[in-house]
Every structure is written in C-alpha cells, then in structure tokens.
Enzyme design. Structure first.
Site, PDB file in Angstrom:
ATOM      1  N   HIS A  81      22.565   0.720  10.005  1.00 36.63           N
ATOM      2  CA  HIS A  81      21.405   0.362   9.173  1.00 36.63           C
ATOM      3  C   HIS A  81      20.659  -0.882   9.617  1.00 36.63           C
ATOM      4  O   HIS A  81      19.645  -1.222   9.014  1.00 36.63           O
ATOM      5  CB  HIS A  81      21.843   0.158   7.720  1.00 36.63           C
ATOM      6  CG  HIS A  81      22.059   1.432   6.970  1.00 36.63           C
ATOM      7  ND1 HIS A  81      21.038   2.081   6.316  1.00 36.63           N
ATOM      8  CD2 HIS A  81      23.165   2.178   6.775  1.00 36.63           C
ATOM      9  CE1 HIS A  81      21.520   3.178   5.746  1.00 36.63           C
ATOM     10  NE2 HIS A  81      22.807   3.255   6.011  1.00 36.63           N
ATOM     11  N   LYS A 109      10.303  -5.858  -2.179  1.00 33.79           N
ATOM     12  CA  LYS A 109      11.489  -5.668  -1.341  1.00 33.79           C
ATOM     13  C   LYS A 109      12.340  -6.919  -1.471  1.00 33.79           C
ATOM     14  O   LYS A 109      11.876  -7.962  -1.941  1.00 33.79           O
ATOM     15  CB  LYS A 109      11.133  -5.396   0.116  1.00 33.79           C
ATOM     16  CG  LYS A 109      10.033  -6.257   0.702  1.00 33.79           C
ATOM     17  CD  LYS A 109       9.637  -5.806   2.101  1.00 33.79           C
ATOM     18  CE  LYS A 109       8.660  -4.667   2.126  1.00 33.79           C
ATOM     19  NZ  LYS A 109       9.206  -3.436   2.667  1.00 33.79           N
ATOM     20  N   ARG A 110      13.586  -6.809  -1.063  1.00 35.59           N
ATOM     21  CA  ARG A 110      14.451  -7.981  -1.018  1.00 35.59           C
ATOM     22  C   ARG A 110      13.800  -9.051  -0.148  1.00 35.59           C
ATOM     23  O   ARG A 110      13.160  -8.739   0.847  1.00 35.59           O
ATOM     24  CB  ARG A 110      15.821  -7.601  -0.437  1.00 35.59           C
ATOM     25  CG  ARG A 110      16.647  -6.750  -1.371  1.00 35.59           C
ATOM     26  CD  ARG A 110      16.998  -7.508  -2.655  1.00 35.59           C
ATOM     27  NE  ARG A 110      17.858  -8.632  -2.374  1.00 35.59           N
ATOM     28  CZ  ARG A 110      19.175  -8.623  -2.562  1.00 35.59           C
ATOM     29  NH1 ARG A 110      19.766  -7.573  -3.065  1.00 35.59           N
ATOM     30  NH2 ARG A 110      19.893  -9.681  -2.259  1.00 35.59           N
ATOM     31  N   LYS A 136      11.290  -9.746   6.739  1.00 34.06           N
ATOM     32  CA  LYS A 136      10.314  -8.923   6.007  1.00 34.06           C
ATOM     33  C   LYS A 136       8.983  -9.662   5.834  1.00 34.06           C
ATOM     34  O   LYS A 136       7.999  -9.081   5.396  1.00 34.06           O
ATOM     35  CB  LYS A 136      10.880  -8.510   4.645  1.00 34.06           C
ATOM     36  CG  LYS A 136      12.071  -7.550   4.776  1.00 34.06           C
ATOM     37  CD  LYS A 136      12.655  -7.198   3.403  1.00 34.06           C
ATOM     38  CE  LYS A 136      13.945  -6.404   3.489  1.00 34.06           C
ATOM     39  NZ  LYS A 136      13.745  -4.984   3.811  1.00 34.06           N
ATOM     40  N   THR A 146      12.280   2.397   2.991  1.00 36.44           N
ATOM     41  CA  THR A 146      12.063   3.607   2.186  1.00 36.44           C
ATOM     42  C   THR A 146      11.020   3.344   1.103  1.00 36.44           C
ATOM     43  O   THR A 146      10.374   4.270   0.626  1.00 36.44           O
ATOM     44  CB  THR A 146      13.374   4.092   1.539  1.00 36.44           C
ATOM     45  OG1 THR A 146      14.053   2.976   0.979  1.00 36.44           O
ATOM     46  CG2 THR A 146      14.266   4.785   2.554  1.00 36.44           C
ATOM     47  N   LYS A 199       7.827   5.681  -0.579  1.00 36.83           N
ATOM     48  CA  LYS A 199       7.544   5.852  -2.013  1.00 36.83           C
ATOM     49  C   LYS A 199       6.076   5.543  -2.304  1.00 36.83           C
ATOM     50  O   LYS A 199       5.406   6.264  -3.054  1.00 36.83           O
ATOM     51  CB  LYS A 199       8.468   4.948  -2.839  1.00 36.83           C
ATOM     52  CG  LYS A 199       9.921   5.398  -2.780  1.00 36.83           C
ATOM     53  CD  LYS A 199      10.904   4.324  -3.225  1.00 36.83           C
ATOM     54  CE  LYS A 199      12.318   4.740  -2.807  1.00 36.83           C
ATOM     55  NZ  LYS A 199      13.306   3.664  -2.960  1.00 36.83           N
TER      56      LYS A 199
END
Length: 835
Positions: A378, A569-570, A575, A669, A673
């Site tokens: 992952h 998101k986290r 990110k 993901t 969505k």
C-alpha cells in the site's frame, strides 16, 4: 405556489430505493413495535430516539439472519474455495442504511417508520460509526467486503474488534485535541459474540529442542473471542461474515500460584492481556514499532489461522469430526490476502502450524504457505515500512524468529545460486537488516512468502517493480501484479447520493449498481439539456443540504453558489495540504470572486500534522472575519472527518483536491468517490489520478505539476525551494506573511518551524508545483463561470468512473490471484424452500 416536498416525500419518489410493498410495510411496523416493546419492558416506559434506532436496527437485522444462516449452510454444502481477507483495519462506518439498501428494504422501512410518526434519516443519524480504521487502507477493506459478498464469493474479513476506534477529533482554539472513541458505549446491534469459537493465542515463552523437533513452551496465553458481523451482498441473498477478535484473559490468568500471590492484583492484571484489542493505533503511512502493536498483529493472525484450519478440516459430510487430515489440497480450498504487511506474521505462523503441529516437512509446508498467501503493498514511503527489531521477536515470538531465520537462509541460498559473489544483492534482499538494532523487513517476508504481490494503481505497481522490490522482481517477475483500487457504488453513490443515482437510473436503468461500466451510456446524454439541468440541480440540492448541515453543526454560513473546493484526507506532508493552504492565502491576497472550502482531517502525535491544522484554522480565522472578503472566500476546517461525514461532504463537492507529489500516493480512493459523485478533479499525475485521466480524457480533469520523471530528475539535480521563493512574488508574499505572524499575531513565531521545513528540507517539493497549481486553479474558476460547460465535464467524468468500482477490483483479485470465479447465483431467500 406548490408546497416544497418533504424529505420523506422526496425519498418516496426515488425508485432505486426499492418498492415499498404494503405487506412489507405492515410486517416491518409489526416487527419494529415488537422490538420496541421488549426494549421498554426491560428498561422503562418512555422511548428515546435511541430506543427507536435500536428497534429499527433489530428489525432489519431479523431480515439478515435467515439469509446469513442460509449462505453459511450453502458454503458448507458446496465447499467452495474460501477467501480470507486479513486486515488490521476495517473502516466500516454505519451499517443500518447500507443493510436496508442491500436487502432492498429501504423504501419499505422509510414508509413504515413514517407511518409510525418517526423520521428515518433522524434515526440513521443516531448510529455510531464503526471507526476501526485510519483512512484509505481500512476503508478499502470495507468496500472489498461489500464487493466480495455482492459477487457471491465465499469470503471472510478477519480483523480486531478494537474497543476504541480512530479518535474523535475536536478543534479547540485552532488546535487538534483527541478524544477516545467509545463507539460500543450503547452496544452494537450488528455483531454476534461467538464464545463457542474462542481460541488461545500464545506469547513469550521459549523454544525447547525435543526429539520430535522444536517446541514452543512456557508461553502466556490470551484468549481470542470472535464477534461476527454480517456482510450482505447487493440484492443477491448472500450474507458473508466479518469476524473480529477481542482479547480476553483466561480465568487462571496470573493465578497459578494464587495461594501465595495476591488474588485481587491477579484479577486486576487481566487488563494487561485484554489491552491487546483495546485501541486502534492512529498511524496512517507511518510505522511505530511498539510491542503492543506487534502483539495485535500476531493476535489477529494466530486466531485467524486456527479458525481457517478448523474450517478446512471439518468437511462437508455433515459430521463435526475433522475429516480432512491431508493438507495436500489446502491452497485449493484456502486463499489468504494480506492487506499490507500488518498481517505478515501469517506466513511464519502458517509454517509453524504445518511444521511443528501438523508435522509436514519444510519443503511441503513452504509450498502450501506460498500458494495460499498473497500480499498487497500500500505504500512506498520508507517511514511507513514495517521493520521490527529482532530483540522484540526474541522476547515475544521466539519460535517465529527461528522460522523467519530459516526462511531467510533458504531464500538467500537461492539468490546466491542465481547471482554468485553478489554480496550487495544478498544484503539488499535479506529479510534481516543489519544495524543496531537488527530488524526484520516485513515487506521482504511478504514478498518471499507469497505467490502474488500487487500494488493498488498502475503507476504504484510500476514503482513497486522498478524500485522498492526491483531485486525480487528480477528473479520472479510473474509474481508482481497490479490491482487498481475501487469503491463500492452501493455506499458511494446509491446510499450517499440517491438523487444522482435516480436521474442516472431514469436514463440507463439500474444495472449500473452492479456493473458500473454501464455509466459509459451517459455519454449519449452529454449534450442533453434536460439531463445537464438535472445533474446541476442534484448538485445544487446536495450543496444546499450540506450548507444547512454546516450551519446547524458548526455555526458557519457559506454561500451555496460558490465553488465547494474540498480536500478530505488524512493529514500527511506527502498529501500536500500545505500546497492547498498556500493557494488559499494567495486567493485571499488577490480576492477572486469565488468561495473556497477546505475540509481536512489529521493524524495525532505527528507534530507537523498538528501544525498544519493550526495553520489552516489560523488562516480561516483571518479570512472568515475580514469584512472586505465577505462571503467570497471561506476557509473551513471540518473537524472529526469520518465515513458518515464523507457521505455528506462528497456529494456536495464541486472540486476534488488530489495534489500529492507525483510518486507518493499509492492510489487514493477518495479521488474515485468525488469523480463518481460529480466533482471535477484538480490533481497531479499520481496514484489512480493517472487512470482517471486516461478513462475520462485528460482534458476533463485539471491536471498540473511535475510527473514522476520530473520528480526523479529534480531529486538528481537537487530541489532548491529558495529559487522559487525568490522568483515568484506571490509565493514570497504568502511565505513572508506566515513567517511574520500575519495569521498568528499573538504568537508571531508560531509557524517558524513550518516555514523552515518548506524552505530547507521539504521532501515533497511544495514550491516546485506552486506556480502550476495556482494557474490551474485559475482555469477552474474560469470554467466554473460557465455552468453548462462545467456540468458537461461532470457528466463525462461520471460516465468514465465505471472502472473504479471495487466490484471490478475484486473480480480481478478473484480470477488472477485467488483462482476463483465471481458468481451471479442468487441463493434462495429464507422464505423459499431449498431445492
């Protein structure tokens, strides 16, 4: 003027929620009243909203149980190959609405509850989220369970029943504060304890060499108590099982010498054993090498493997005695999928069982183990890779350490035979990393012990093959695969966005819910002005609803005409929430006529994440109270992001922020969505964004910034942040404002460390993509001013999102890794006789 429709009346018109037959409605009311009566008889005379929720949950659960029993009976008789998905996280969210949808009961329940003078949505809001995950990896496991049941696979999810899930996040004075998530406080109507399947798990002790081989002795025992949760497929009467283990101390725990010891203390010490399943570690993409975490990883693996072997041995011939004694067919009847390296101990544990207990020779045991296990990688971030110190294994799992040494020796012998004299390669490929302390590389253990290794998006799988596991791929290229992630369209379209699901069904029928590729048919309606209007109207309604929610829950007013620009998101440096923040400040400095919303979520105990949150909330304080700005720009940090909140936010989004540095986000993901729910994407060529752009056409996404090759080139030449700071006046202004305390006037030094990081050691190169990001955002604003063209792009995106169904992902795992075929067999419902 006609009265606006009530929520209930609106819901009644939505055909995809199932038909409310009169008989069903009457039966549900009767069952509801019966459950409510027994709740009140036991406790008190006045019902609370929570009593109503539990009465409804038990009513819906009654519809599940018959199908659940029949499914398990069906598997027992047919004896298919069974899939076991091992994960330390299952981020399930709420269960009630999803269960009603998958059983086709939603409209009947809505009508029954309405006739009883109650509101279904209000009852749904009472349910606690099952927050047994951190983010992407745990939510992926939940989507996979839904798809495996919907595809008729004989599948089991195995994990830990954490007493406390992901913390509840509160924002106090702009800072994150964590609160324990006591999600089981009121009980969980969806689980069934199965004490009859309780199993022992061993820790510590020592290894004794006997004439029969090694024996692991003098261990401490903890019991694993299973709790089963039904997992219904979509309208196919299949109900699979998620089995979560809870730790219990045995009754003789610490009482062996209780006549001399302290009985009271011994009983109190039971907590030490039971702490194993107490709390989810809140780390996402970060390895924290704590002994309790290693105990959790072994606990789930040891209990699960005993369970799998018990089920394998008891055959279908109707007797409880173990009938299968040969393990010859084990890998033809059992598949084990490792969700990241967290359950990697399944490999040495299965070897221990086969060699020490079942007395197979090593070669045979190893063949069975590798054919049974498969591993999903992952992440490629080095700080996320699990590397356990050997001293921990010596103490906690001494026999497993011996087995890992033996696996490593045989593995290195093989490599040495292929590459004589290449000691560097042996060093790189060893399961044991030299150093102080020596460590076990769990990813290497997984690769060596599995027959298939997959990444979770094409670009990620390529990076895995060419960098992280290059040496392994050189030797066994056929082992490496790609399985691009997906999301379940039941929860992430039908449940969270019924208005959109309904206008799609009007155009192309309902088959897209089980075959998302059908959405391609929407391309025929890209220029249909009525459909364009319907899509825009659904989005506007979702935005109004979300704006009302923000007002009631967070006391903030936002203009529903504005762009809802959302990053959820986290929080992690890769990110690049900071890039988003720099854009917000740039926008503030130039006051565009667009409104911006930022919604993010954080990890605790990670200093930089907490500082990023504080920066966002501080910028929000300044921007949201500036009278010159008015409602043209709003910055909102939405606290406690979770599955149930995602279901409200995502359908309301206009713009989806997917802005990680190329080569760092394995897949993502959330990006899928948003795409499915009619948001446009602004993003880098990273993770699944690459495949989204390929499916929809790059011109229908807002793609910007460096590609993987550019990042690699920059790494070679060296990234110099100051160069950008000095060349770009807008960027310089933003950084100077943060640095000088413009957003933290009471503590001007507050963000000094963050600015220092951005200027001097930013691994994720925020400044390098700043200019491209800002100019891409200007293109977004320009298109948003042309609503018709914007909506056409939205329709093209929805039409192209078919690939990103977890049904497609799971069908690929089934055929290419597990060797089973998805089935559209509909098991007869409980009220019909079996053939």
């Amino acid at each position: 003027m006609s009265k606006p429709l009530t929520d209930h009346e609106k819901r009644k018109q939505i055909s995809v929620r199932g038909i409310a037959g009169l008989g069903d409605v009457a039966e549900i009311k009767k069952s509801f009243n019966r459950h409510l009566h027994f709740t009140l008889v036991k406790d008190r005379n006045v019902a609370t909203p929570r009593d109503y929720y539990f009465a409804l949950a038990h009513t819906v659960r009654d519809h599940l149980v018959g199908r659940w029993i029949r499914t398990q009976q069906y598997y027992y008789e047919k004896d298919p190959k069974r899939i076991h998905y091992l994960s330390l996280e299952f981020y399930m969210g709420r269960t009630l609405q999803n269960t009603m949808i998958n059983l086709g009961l939603q409209n009947a329940c809505d009508e029954a509850i309405y006739q009883l003078g109650l509101d279904l949505e209000e009852l749904e809001e009472i349910e606690e989220d099952a927050g047994l995950g951190n983010g992407g990896l745990g939510r992926l496991a939940a989507c996979f369970l839904d798809s495996m049941a919907s595809l008729g696979l004989a599948a089991y999810g195995y994990g830990i029943r954490y007493e406390f899930g992901i913390f509840n996040q509160k924002i106090t004075n702009g800072w994150q504060v964590e609160e324990a998530d006591d999600w089981l406080r009121y009980g969980n109507p969806w689980e069934k304890a199965r004490p009859e399947y309780m199993l022992p798990v061993h820790f510590y002790g020592r290894v004794e060499q006997t004439h029969e081989g090694p024996k692991w002795v003098d261990t401490q025992v903890v019991l694993a108590m299973p709790y089963d949760t039904p997992v219904p497929g979509y309208k196919n009467n299949t109900v699979n099982t998620m089995r979560l283990w809870s730790a219990k101390a045995p009754n003789d725990f610490n009482l062996q010498e209780f006549n001399v010891g302290d009985y009271i203390q011994a009983v109190l010490d039971r907590n030490l054993a039971e702490n194993i399943s107490r709390v989810l570690y809140p780390n996402d993409n970060f390895f924290e090498g704590k002994e309790l975490r290693l105990k959790q990883e072994y606990f789930v693996v040891a209990a699960t493997l005993q369970d799998i072997i018990r089920r394998f041995k008891s055959s279908k011939f109707g007797c409880r005695d173990p009938v299968r004694t040969s393990f010859e067919a084990f890998s033809e009847k059992v598949a084990i999928q490792l969700n990241d390296t967290h359950p990697a101990l399944a490999i040495p544990e299965l070897m221990r069982i086969l060699v020490d207990i079942e007395r197979l020779d090593w070669e045979k045991a190893w063949e069975i183990t590798t054919k049974t296990c498969a591993y999903t990688n992952h992440t490629v971030l080095p700080e996320a890779l699990e590397r356990w110190p050997i001293y921990m294994f010596e103490k906690l799992l001494p026999r497993h350490l011996q087995i890992i040494y033996e696996i490593n020796q045989r593995h290195l012998d093989r490599v040495a035979a292929l590459y004589p004299g290449d000691s560097d390669r042996l060093c790189r490929m060893s399961l044991i990393e030299e150093g102080n302390p020596k460590r076990i590389n769990m990813a290497h253990l997984c690769v060596v012990g599995s027959h298939a290794v997959n990444g979770v998006a094409r670009i990620h799988s390529d990076i895995v093959k060419t960098t992280v596991f290059k040496d392994f791929c050189d030797i066994e290229p056929e082992k490496f695969q790609n399985k691009t992630n997906g999301i379940t369209p039941r929860r992430w379209l039908l449940l969270c966005n019924p208005g959109l699901a309904d206008i799609i069904a009007e155009k192309i029928g309902e088959e897209f819910l089980t075959d998302l590729f059908q959405l391609r048919k929407l391309l025929d309606f890209v220029d249909d002005s009525m459909f364009i209007r319907d899509v825009a109207n659904v989005k506007q309604e979702n935005k109004l609803k979300f704006a009302a929610y923000l007002e009631s829950e967070y006391k903030v007013n936002i203009n529903p005409e504005s762009i809802f620009d959302i990053q959820v998101k986290r929080i992690h440096e890769y990110k690049r929430q900071l890039l988003n923040c720099l854009h917000v400040i740039t926008l503030y400095n130039s006051i565009f006529c667009v409104v911006l919303h930022c919604l993010l979520q954080a990890a605790p105990g990670y200093h930089m994440a907490k500082m990023i949150i504080k920066l966002f909330t501080s910028v929000g304080e300044v921007v949201n109270h500036d009278p010159v700005v008015g409602d043209r720009l709003k910055v909102i940090f939405l606290e406690n992001y979770r599955v149930s909140l995602a279901e409200k936010v995502i359908p309301a989004a206009d713009l989806s922020e997917q802005i990680s540095t190329a080569g760092t986000e394995a897949s993502g993901t959330g990006n899928m969505k948003f795409m499915l729910n009619g948001a446009l994407t602004i993003g880098t060529m990273d993770g699944a964004n690459v495949e989204m752009a390929e499916e929809a056409g790059e011109e229908n996404l807002f793609i910007f910034g460096m590609r993987v090759e550019d990042v690699e080139a920059m790494d070679k030449k060296g990234y110099n942040a100051r160069e950008y700071y000095e060349r770009l006046p807008e960027l310089k202004q933003v950084i100077d404002q943060i640095s000088a305390g413009y957003f933290s006037p009471k503590e001007p030094e507050l963000f000094k460390d963050m600015v220092n990081m951005l200027m001097n050691h930013d691994r994720f190169k925020v400044f390098a993509d700043y200019e491209a990001y800002i100019s891409c955002q200007e293109k977004v604003n320009e298109l948003y001013r042309n609503p018709k063209e914007w909506t056409k792009k939205v329709i093209r995106n929805i039409a192209a999102s078919g690939k990103f169904s977890s049904d497609r992902t799971i069908a690929e795992y089934a055929r290419e890794i597990w060797g089973v075929e998805p089935s559209d067999v509909k098991i007869p419902p409980p009220n019909e006789p079996r053939e």
